[in-house]
Design an enzyme around this catalytic site. Structure first.
Site, PDB file in Angstrom:
ATOM      1  N   TYR A  83       0.820  -1.214   0.000  1.00  0.00           N
ATOM      2  CA  TYR A  83       0.000   0.000   0.000  1.00  0.00           C
ATOM      3  C   TYR A  83       0.853   1.262   0.000  1.00  0.00           C
ATOM      4  CZ  TYR A  83      -3.388   3.486   1.369  1.00  0.00           C
ATOM      5  OH  TYR A  83      -4.172   4.608   1.397  1.00  0.00           O
TER       6      TYR A  83
ATOM      7  N   TRP B  26       1.147   5.755  -1.530  1.00  0.00           N
ATOM      8  CA  TRP B  26       0.865   6.780  -2.539  1.00  0.00           C
ATOM      9  C   TRP B  26       1.875   6.814  -3.667  1.00  0.00           C
ATOM     10  CZ3 TRP B  26      -1.964  11.780  -2.856  1.00  0.00           C
ATOM     11  CH2 TRP B  26      -3.233  11.682  -2.274  1.00  0.00           C
TER      12      TRP B  26
HETATM   13  N1  LIG Z   1      -1.903   8.128  12.620  1.00  0.00           N
HETATM   14  C1  LIG Z   1      -2.293   8.221  11.350  1.00  0.00           C
HETATM   15  N2  LIG Z   1      -1.750   7.403  10.419  1.00  0.00           N
HETATM   16  C2  LIG Z   1      -2.133   7.513   9.133  1.00  0.00           C
HETATM   17  C3  LIG Z   1      -3.095   8.463   8.729  1.00  0.00           C
HETATM   18  C4  LIG Z   1      -3.662   9.310   9.724  1.00  0.00           C
HETATM   19  O1  LIG Z   1      -4.529  10.159   9.445  1.00  0.00           O
HETATM   20  N3  LIG Z   1      -3.219   9.168  11.013  1.00  0.00           N
HETATM   21  N4  LIG Z   1      -3.457   8.555   7.404  1.00  0.00           N
HETATM   22  C5  LIG Z   1      -3.325   7.342   6.615  1.00  0.00           C
HETATM   23  C6  LIG Z   1      -3.536   7.578   5.193  1.00  0.00           C
HETATM   24  S1  LIG Z   1      -5.024   8.328   4.793  1.00  0.00           S
HETATM   25  C7  LIG Z   1      -2.668   7.179   4.237  1.00  0.00           C
HETATM   26  S2  LIG Z   1      -3.148   7.281   2.599  1.00  0.00           S
HETATM   27  C8  LIG Z   1      -1.383   6.585   4.568  1.00  0.00           C
HETATM   28  C9  LIG Z   1      -0.253   7.033   3.615  1.00  0.00           C
HETATM   29  O2  LIG Z   1       0.823   6.186   3.695  1.00  0.00           O
HETATM   30  P1  LIG Z   1       1.847   5.987   2.481  1.00  0.00           P
HETATM   31  O3  LIG Z   1       1.162   6.239   1.188  1.00  0.00           O
HETATM   32  O4  LIG Z   1       2.523   4.682   2.675  1.00  0.00           O
HETATM   33  O5  LIG Z   1       2.873   7.167   2.766  1.00  0.00           O
HETATM   34  P2  LIG Z   1       3.979   7.837   1.840  1.00  0.00           P
HETATM   35  O6  LIG Z   1       4.886   8.572   2.754  1.00  0.00           O
HETATM   36  O7  LIG Z   1       3.321   8.631   0.757  1.00  0.00           O
HETATM   37  O8  LIG Z   1       4.759   6.599   1.225  1.00  0.00           O
HETATM   38  C10 LIG Z   1       5.068   6.483  -0.107  1.00  0.00           C
HETATM   39  C11 LIG Z   1       6.491   5.922  -0.230  1.00  0.00           C
HETATM   40  O9  LIG Z   1       6.709   5.600  -1.585  1.00  0.00           O
HETATM   41  C12 LIG Z   1       8.001   6.073  -1.984  1.00  0.00           C
HETATM   42  N5  LIG Z   1       7.934   6.315  -3.439  1.00  0.00           N
HETATM   43  C13 LIG Z   1       7.561   7.431  -4.103  1.00  0.00           C
HETATM   44  N6  LIG Z   1       7.609   7.239  -5.437  1.00  0.00           N
HETATM   45  C14 LIG Z   1       8.029   5.975  -5.623  1.00  0.00           C
HETATM   46  C15 LIG Z   1       8.279   5.184  -6.782  1.00  0.00           C
HETATM   47  O10 LIG Z   1       8.112   5.620  -7.922  1.00  0.00           O
HETATM   48  N7  LIG Z   1       8.697   3.894  -6.584  1.00  0.00           N
HETATM   49  C16 LIG Z   1       8.891   3.382  -5.339  1.00  0.00           C
HETATM   50  N8  LIG Z   1       9.299   2.126  -5.243  1.00  0.00           N
HETATM   51  N9  LIG Z   1       8.681   4.113  -4.229  1.00  0.00           N
HETATM   52  C17 LIG Z   1       8.242   5.382  -4.371  1.00  0.00           C
HETATM   53  C18 LIG Z   1       8.233   7.304  -1.169  1.00  0.00           C
HETATM   54  O11 LIG Z   1       9.624   7.572  -1.061  1.00  0.00           O
HETATM   55  C19 LIG Z   1       7.552   6.940   0.159  1.00  0.00           C
HETATM   56  O12 LIG Z   1       8.449   6.360   1.055  1.00  0.00           O
HETATM   57  O13 LIG Z   1      -1.031   6.906   5.927  1.00  0.00           O
HETATM   58  C20 LIG Z   1      -2.047   6.540   6.842  1.00  0.00           C
HETATM   59  N10 LIG Z   1      -1.562   6.671   8.201  1.00  0.00           N
HETATM   60  N1  LIG Z   2      -0.636  18.227   2.537  1.00  0.00           N
HETATM   61  C1  LIG Z   2      -1.171  17.007   2.592  1.00  0.00           C
HETATM   62  N2  LIG Z   2      -2.435  16.806   2.195  1.00  0.00           N
HETATM   63  C2  LIG Z   2      -2.996  15.563   2.267  1.00  0.00           C
HETATM   64  C3  LIG Z   2      -2.255  14.455   2.717  1.00  0.00           C
HETATM   65  C4  LIG Z   2      -0.918  14.695   3.161  1.00  0.00           C
HETATM   66  O1  LIG Z   2      -0.207  13.777   3.601  1.00  0.00           O
HETATM   67  N3  LIG Z   2      -0.416  15.970   3.080  1.00  0.00           N
HETATM   68  N4  LIG Z   2      -2.827  13.206   2.718  1.00  0.00           N
HETATM   69  C5  LIG Z   2      -3.947  12.973   1.821  1.00  0.00           C
HETATM   70  C6  LIG Z   2      -4.660  11.740   2.118  1.00  0.00           C
HETATM   71  S1  LIG Z   2      -3.936  10.262   1.715  1.00  0.00           S
HETATM   72  C7  LIG Z   2      -5.903  11.713   2.631  1.00  0.00           C
HETATM   73  S2  LIG Z   2      -6.707  10.227   2.840  1.00  0.00           S
HETATM   74  C8  LIG Z   2      -6.600  12.946   2.994  1.00  0.00           C
HETATM   75  C9  LIG Z   2      -7.277  12.823   4.358  1.00  0.00           C
HETATM   76  O2  LIG Z   2      -8.134  13.847   4.552  1.00  0.00           O
HETATM   77  P1  LIG Z   2      -8.841  14.032   5.975  1.00  0.00           P
HETATM   78  O3  LIG Z   2      -9.195  12.745   6.538  1.00  0.00           O
HETATM   79  O4  LIG Z   2      -9.934  15.012   5.771  1.00  0.00           O
HETATM   80  O5  LIG Z   2      -7.615  14.694   6.772  1.00  0.00           O
HETATM   81  P2  LIG Z   2      -7.128  14.870   8.265  1.00  0.00           P
HETATM   82  O6  LIG Z   2      -6.141  15.982   8.189  1.00  0.00           O
HETATM   83  O7  LIG Z   2      -6.687  13.600   8.861  1.00  0.00           O
HETATM   84  O8  LIG Z   2      -8.397  15.332   9.055  1.00  0.00           O
HETATM   85  C10 LIG Z   2      -9.049  16.561   8.837  1.00  0.00           C
HETATM   86  C11 LIG Z   2      -9.490  17.125  10.165  1.00  0.00           C
HETATM   87  O9  LIG Z   2     -10.468  16.308  10.780  1.00  0.00           O
HETATM   88  C12 LIG Z   2     -10.512  16.647  12.155  1.00  0.00           C
HETATM   89  N5  LIG Z   2     -10.960  15.529  12.967  1.00  0.00           N
HETATM   90  C13 LIG Z   2     -10.243  14.451  13.345  1.00  0.00           C
HETATM   91  N6  LIG Z   2     -11.002  13.649  14.130  1.00  0.00           N
HETATM   92  C14 LIG Z   2     -12.224  14.233  14.222  1.00  0.00           C
HETATM   93  C15 LIG Z   2     -13.448  13.892  14.877  1.00  0.00           C
HETATM   94  O10 LIG Z   2     -13.584  12.864  15.544  1.00  0.00           O
HETATM   95  N7  LIG Z   2     -14.483  14.738  14.706  1.00  0.00           N
HETATM   96  C16 LIG Z   2     -14.409  15.875  13.971  1.00  0.00           C
HETATM   97  N8  LIG Z   2     -15.490  16.611  13.838  1.00  0.00           N
HETATM   98  N9  LIG Z   2     -13.266  16.228  13.362  1.00  0.00           N
HETATM   99  C17 LIG Z   2     -12.195  15.421  13.480  1.00  0.00           C
HETATM  100  C18 LIG Z   2      -9.095  17.040  12.529  1.00  0.00           C
HETATM  101  O11 LIG Z   2      -9.132  18.241  13.270  1.00  0.00           O
HETATM  102  C19 LIG Z   2      -8.382  17.144  11.212  1.00  0.00           C
HETATM  103  O12 LIG Z   2      -7.586  18.289  11.077  1.00  0.00           O
HETATM  104  O13 LIG Z   2      -5.691  14.033   3.039  1.00  0.00           O
HETATM  105  C20 LIG Z   2      -4.929  14.126   1.848  1.00  0.00           C
HETATM  106  N10 LIG Z   2      -4.269  15.394   1.843  1.00  0.00           N
HETATM  107 MO   LIG Z   3      -5.161   8.554   2.526  1.00  0.00          MO
END
Ligand SMILES: Nc1nc2c(c(=O)[nH]1)N[C@H]1C(S)=C(S)[C@@H](COP(=O)(O)OP(=O)(O)OC[C@H]3O[C@@H](n4cnc5c(=O)[nH]c(N)nc54)[C@H](O)[C@@H]3O)O[C@H]1N2
Ligand SMILES: Nc1nc2c(c(=O)[nH]1)N[C@H]1C(S)=C(S)[C@@H](COP(=O)(O)OP(=O)(O)OC[C@H]3O[C@@H](n4cnc5c(=O)[nH]c(N)nc54)[C@H](O)[C@@H]3O)O[C@H]1N2
Ligand SMILES: [Mo]
Length: 771
Positions: free
Chosen positions: A114, A116
């Site tokens: 998994y 991005w």
């Molecule tokens: N506590 C907490 N944990 C969370 C979340 C949260 O809200 N709270 N959010 C979750 C969510 S929504 C998501 S989507 C995940 C994201 O988790 P990930 O998508 O696993 O996070 P990234 O840091 O984007 O990891 C992508 C990796 O791919 C590598 N990469 C980039 N391009 C390439 C390529 O072309 N080839 C290869 N082989 N590698 C490449 C980058 O160097 C990087 O290390 O995290 C989750 N974890």
């Molecule tokens: N710059 C940047 N942008 C991103 C990402 C990133 O890594 N960097 N990750 C991307 C990815 S993979 C995803 S999935 C999306 C995720 O998008 P979201 O899930 O919308 O993102 P978060 O920042 O985790 O949460 C948004 C807000 O929800 C509020 N929140 C958390 N828990 C609760 C709750 O129980 N109740 C209420 N009412 N509010 C709550 C928090 O204050 C938080 O700031 O973001 C994307 N956008």
């Molecule tokens: Mo995500």
């Protein structure tokens, strides 16, 4: 050989940029001129390319090189790495894959991988790895994502599709024209809409919010954090306790019923099961009416505020927006089901500017009017293995082979994984309870990782293969949420000996006798021309045009014309509920689901309900851990990507990730702004830098995800993380037996000033290596 034009373009998850290279000066990436709100994340791409932590050669863990997969007692993450030639690396990896296949079968290879990765239709790492693993006989896959897994399972049970979750939303145009009130659960933070998986032509959130504000739309922000929406929209802030939104919505529902403000005609015509839900709300079976007063106790929002909001929502054309974050919590299915139910009670679903929608501020492009093309990508082929896991159950799987678990009405069994192969993601960023993951990660016989940098995922592998970054290869970028098709030009030669994922998999495929099956005889340019040709024919089918490939490659960004106005979410169903029945068992919106009820899950009953999360501010655990931790998305980077860049580093405090805390909570602990603190619970501990702020409500602390995991004792479960990765604190538990999604946002902690010697950050230097 493809040549870049004089002013090349780089198209990424965070936007499209032109390369500016003034004579003598360092090249810079400048936002595309038609993008009103370009993201600064790109600035780190150039510096990261040559950073000290770049992996320059294939590397093998010392113990693995000596003993192979019988690598002795030494824990992954602790040992030195030894550089090897590409020839040897390919020999070792293909040998291991062949051995594992023969001894245990393809099911024992976990290729869920998994993450991005990078934008681009061809070099997309997940497509590459899945295509390769399919060619060699298949792998155990993963389903769903870390973003909205609970929603992905519950929403189709309720409305028969995923409309309003990832696409098909009521548009911003409709909101600007027709909404009077937007109630935002979790807000719509600009920081998040910087990105969209697969690329961005224009950033639309901020301009859309401003237009709505200028048109007189009022905003209510329901969130523990005030800056979850731009200040300029003047949102009223309802500083709810985290994870209690369902109770708040139930209090609103109770008020609507007692004031007869719910739309009975809509509920009868378009919904099923309201009576059962109404009995629950009115407390007919448990003598516990879910009144505004009841909700007030749970949410810490006054009874009057709840009642007033209910009446206002009934009076005005109201859009209920909910961010994806709310379902990354224990029982995360419930807020989504409840939001749809509340919108149904208001009776505005399918009307312009009314109803509900998820994730408007979670990624860019939600609420954009788009064509909805399915753009071509590298075909992944067919997986001969049927085994899969819900993606966030990876540590459960590694720790408990053969164990039974429930998932969406089915009892399933975890496979016995011997080989983990990862490309394009970082489990030591994304997974919960990293100390548990460190233990789980010792179980497989072999772990192979493709990475560009020495992050924790690379450090915990046996074999690390260095990959190129997006600046070192050509690609085509386009996204279904936008209307542009853009080349992403190669600016540099690969750093060190790094290779594209495609080249690595091609070499492995050759070594395993399946090269043609993998490559079909094409190189990068052939694939780009091939994929562009498919895009061209899809665009033509829709009566539109794009230039031929060579013109496209030189000219750059191609924007398709504005698409026709899009229907509001579920408008067709509203207009003709018989001709356009929903794909639910009843054909209607399911406020009560016989099907979910039949699963008999106590953690996801037959209608939306308030179910206490395992950790929240009302739990008994607050005695030890009195603060609710929100680990949201980082403003300065994409997940863990580019944490090493200047922008992310500038945001740190004493080199640690900032943690925000309310002044009263800081004062109660004698903590001052700018100090280093230890944040801990029973699962783990981290160091962070304190930012005292009135933007977070009392009892809540907030730390963004993305700081590279940096344990004091690598490879040891329960080592202190020096840097501030919140996933050493979060719990690794599924949202419920229904969806088994991530529940990171249900997490209690305590904070103390750190009085010891502050250890240096070591995550950004290459690990000890023999060269
Ligand atoms: N506590 C907490 N944990 C969370 C979340 C949260 O809200 N709270 N959010 C979750 C969510 S929504 C998501 S989507 C995940 C994201 O988790 P990930 O998508 O696993 O996070 P990234 O840091 O984007 O990891 C992508 C990796 O791919 C590598 N990469 C980039 N391009 C390439 C390529 O072309 N080839 C290869 N082989 N590698 C490449 C980058 O160097 C990087 O290390 O995290 C989750 N974890
Ligand atoms: N710059 C940047 N942008 C991103 C990402 C990133 O890594 N960097 N990750 C991307 C990815 S993979 C995803 S999935 C999306 C995720 O998008 P979201 O899930 O919308 O993102 P978060 O920042 O985790 O949460 C948004 C807000 O929800 C509020 N929140 C958390 N828990 C609760 C709750 O129980 N109740 C209420 N009412 N509010 C709550 C928090 O204050 C938080 O700031 O973001 C994307 N956008
Ligand atoms: Mo995500």
């Amino acid at each position: 050989m493809l040549r870049a034009p004089a002013r090349p373009i780089v198209a990424t998850h965070w936007g499209t940029y032109r390369v500016k290279a003034d004579e003598g000066a360092q090249a810079q990436l400048e936002g595309y001129e038609l993008d009103e709100d370009p993201s600064p994340i790109a600035s780190a791409m150039l510096e990261a390319r040559t950073h000290a932590s770049r992996i320059k050669q294939p590397m093998v863990r010392e113990g693995f090189l000596e003993h192979g997969h019988h690598g002795g007692e030494i824990l992954r993450g602790q040992q030195r790495f030894v550089p090897v030639s590409w020839h040897d690396a390919i020999r070792i990896v293909s040998g291991q894959l062949e051995r594992v296949r023969e001894e245990y079968g393809n099911e024992s290879i976990y290729g869920g991988s998994y993450g991005w990765a990078s934008a681009g239709r061809f070099h997309h790492a997940q497509s590459q790895i899945h295509r390769f693993l399919n060619v060699i006989g298949g792998y155990t896959a993963s389903v769903q994502n870390y973003s909205y897994a609970a929603a992905d399972v519950i929403v189709p049970h309720v409305i028969g599709s995923k409309a309003g979750l990832v696409s098909g939303h009521t548009s911003w145009r409709s909101i600007i024209e027709s909404s009077e009130l937007v109630v935002m659960f979790g807000g719509a933070p600009r920081k998040n809409a910087q990105v969209n998986s697969g690329g961005i032509g224009r950033h639309i959130l901020r301009p859309s919010l401003m237009k709505a504000h200028d048109a007189g739309v009022e905003f209510v922000l329901v969130s523990p954090i005030r800056d979850d929406v731009a200040k300029e929209v003047d949102a009223r802030w309802i500083a709810v306790r985290p994870n209690t939104d369902v109770a708040l919505m139930l209090g609103i529902a109770h008020t609507l019923i007692t004031e007869s403000k719910h739309d009975v005609a809509f509920l009868e015509r378009y919904c099923i099961g309201f009576e059962k839900f109404e009995s629950y709300v009115m407390g007919k079976n448990d003598d516990l009416p879910k009144s505004a007063r009841w909700a007030s106790e749970i949410t810490d929002i006054s009874e009057e505020t709840i009642r007033k909001l209910a009446l206002e929502m009934a009076r005005k054309r109201t859009m209920i927006m909910m961010s994806w974050s709310l379902q990354r919590a224990d029982h995360g299915e419930q807020p989504y089901w409840m939001a749809i139910t509340l919108a149904a009670m208001l009776g505005q679903i399918g009307l312009p500017g009314g109803g509900f929608g998820f994730g408007y501020g979670s990624v860019n492009g939600i609420g954009n009017e788009a064509y909805g093309f399915s753009w071509p990508s590298l075909p992944q082929g067919k997986n001969a293995v049927t085994q899969f896991i819900p993606v966030a159950r990876v540590a459960d799987m590694l720790l408990n082979p053969g164990a039974q678990y429930d998932y969406n009405g089915v009892s399933r069994t975890f496979p016995d994984i011997k080989c983990v192969y990862w490309a394009g993601g970082n489990p030591f960023h994304h997974h919960q309870d990293l100390n548990r993951l460190v233990r789980a990660w010792q179980k497989p016989e072999v772990i192979v990782v493709h990475e560009s940098w020495w992050n924790a995922c690379a450090r915990h592998a046996d074999i690390v293969l260095p990959v190129t970054t997006q600046l070192e290869r050509n690609d085509i970028v386009c996204s279904g949420r936008d209307r542009f098709v853009t080349p992403s030009h190669r600016l540099h030669d690969p750093a060190g000996e790094s290779k594209d994922d495609y080249e690595i998999f091609s070499l492995l495929a050759r070594s395993m006798g399946v090269e043609f099956e993998f490559t079909e005889g094409r190189d990068e340019e052939d694939w780009l021309r091939h994929l562009y040709g498919i895009a061209l024919s899809r665009v033509r089918e829709a009566g539109l045009t794009l230039p031929d490939f060579d013109v496209f490659w030189q000219r750059g960004i191609c924007e398709l014309p504005e698409p026709p106005p899009q229907a509001d979410l579920l408008a067709e169903f509203r207009n003709d509920p018989v001709g356009n029945v929903l794909r639910t068992p009843s054909g209607k919106i399911e406020i009560f689901s016989e099907k979910i009820d039949s699963f008999g899950y106590d953690d996801c009953p037959g209608h939306p309900a308030w179910l206490e999360p395992y950790e929240w501010l009302g739990a008994s655990a607050v005695q030890d851990y009195p603060l609710h931790l929100i680990s949201n998305q980082p403003a300065t980077k994409l997940h863990s990507q580019y944490d090493l860049g200047t922008r992310s580093m500038a945001s740190k405090i004493h080199g640690r990730e900032p943690i925000r805390i309310h002044p009263d909570d800081a004062a109660a602990r004698g903590i001052l702004d700018g100090e280093v603190v230890r944040v801990f619970n029973a699962r783990g501990a981290l160091l962070a830098g304190v930012s005292v702020s009135c933007e977070v409500r009392r009892g809540v602390v907030q730390i963004a995800t993305g700081a590279w995991y940096d344990p004091v004792e690598p490879g040891m479960p329960c080592s202190l993380d020096k840097h501030g990765n919140p996933n050493v604190l979060t719990r690794d538990k599924g949202t419920s037996r229904l969806a088994q999604g991530v529940s990171a946002h249900s997490c209690l902690v305590e904070i103390v000033r750190f009085t010891g010697h502050v250890p240096p950050i070591t995550a950004f230097s290459a690990p000890q290596a023999e060269s």
